[in-house]
Design an enzyme around this catalytic site. Structure first.
Site, short mmCIF file in Angstrom:
data_model
loop_
_atom_site.label_atom_id
_atom_site.label_comp_id
_atom_site.label_asym_id
_atom_site.label_seq_id
_atom_site.Cartn_x
_atom_site.Cartn_y
_atom_site.Cartn_z
N SER A 151 0.85 -1.19 0.00
CA SER A 151 0.00 0.00 0.00
C SER A 151 0.88 1.23 0.00
O SER A 151 2.03 1.19 0.47
CB SER A 151 -0.90 0.01 1.24
OG SER A 151 -1.54 1.27 1.40
N TYR A 164 -2.37 -0.87 10.06
CA TYR A 164 -2.40 -1.13 8.63
C TYR A 164 -1.12 -0.62 7.97
O TYR A 164 -0.48 -1.35 7.21
CB TYR A 164 -3.62 -0.43 8.01
CG TYR A 164 -3.75 -0.64 6.52
CD1 TYR A 164 -4.27 -1.82 6.01
CD2 TYR A 164 -3.35 0.35 5.62
CE1 TYR A 164 -4.39 -2.02 4.63
CE2 TYR A 164 -3.47 0.16 4.25
CZ TYR A 164 -3.99 -1.02 3.77
OH TYR A 164 -4.09 -1.21 2.41
#
Length: 268
Positions: A151, A164
């Site tokens: 990401s 995350y």
């Protein structure tokens, strides 16, 4: 005989493509792109109904064999169970796409500690273990590919989405290291980092937000390339360059934190 049975009972040539988190979003889009190129598939996700719906569509549209494995990869024994399931079915994995992941926007102190562990296990632990389970056979054959979906959050600390961001930073670093280890072996290893993408985890359209199909195209292109890490979309490539190399860490962290704080307020 069903498609699920056929894939386990015949040679799959260069090997099936195993995609985790394949029931929706980026994972389903990657499955579509690979099926359109004739790849046989192993699709893994928690939601068995959605997973089978994707499989049935791909079988009908592309005439490829698809094996579905409903499985929660955040469970400690899940990667090993997956490997055993495919071994028993005689499935050779030629391409591994570790895409399954989840996020929980909010301050760490406001999140159930068990949920934090679950997120870390899914986003980081399962990626590393699943890779380690299928890599040796690829090395022995002298061919294969591993795509780990990271990401843009991996490129700077992510307050209010800290687990995350940290777990995706692990994926990025892990993949870069593995890329170096596997040079010259015939196994292609690459991390692909999407930014904001229209998925069930990140619903709704907004300026600059990518579509899952665009990310899937980046994945397919990355498989043909040589770089250890690829960022999806020119705007996000610029963003990760600025946040990862230009701005001081404190400034990048503050900016990222403001973004996710606004997102956390929106969620509440």
């Amino acid at each position: 005989m069903t498609s699920n049975e056929r894939i386990g009972q015949r040679s799959v040539g260069q090997g099936a493509a195993l995609i985790t988190g394949a029931s929706t979003g980026i994972g389903a889009a990657i499955a579509e792109k690979l099926a359109a190129r004739g790849a046989e598939l192993v699709l893994v996700a928690r939601d068995s109904a959605r997973l089978e719906a994707v499989a049935e569509r791909l079988r009908a549209e592309h005439r490829v064999a698809v094996l579905t494995v409903p499985l929660d990869l955040s469970r400690q024994d899940a990667p090993a169970r997956l490997a055993k399931r495919l071994e028993d079915a005689g499935v050779e994995v030629g391409t591994l796409v570790n895409n399954a992941g989840a996020a929980h926007i909010g301050a760490v102190g406001d999140v159930d500690p068990a949920r934090i562990r679950q997120l870390a296990d899914l986003n980081a632990g399962a990626v590393a273990e699943t890779t380690a389970l299928f890599l040796p056979a690829m090395l022995a054959r002298g061919r294969g590919a591993i795509v780990n979906v990271a990401s843009t959050a991996a490129y700077a600390p992510a307050p209010h989405n800290a687990v995350y961001g940290a777990s995706k930073a692990f994926v990025l670093s892990f993949t870069r290291g593995l890329w170096y280890e596997t040079r010259g072996t015939g196994v292609r290893v690459v991390a692909v980092s999407p930014g904001a993408t229209e998925t069930p985890m990140n619903p709704g359209r907004a300026p600059g937000k990518r579509r899952p199909e665009q990310v899937a195209e980046t994945v397919v292109a990355a498989l043909r390339g040589r770089a250890p890490a690829v960022v999806d979309g020119w705007a996000y490539r610029l963003q990760t360059f600025v946040f990862g190399r230009v701005l001081p860490t404190r400034t990048a962290t503050a900016l990222t934190g403001r973004f996710f704080l606004r997102a956390a307020r929106h969620v509440r």
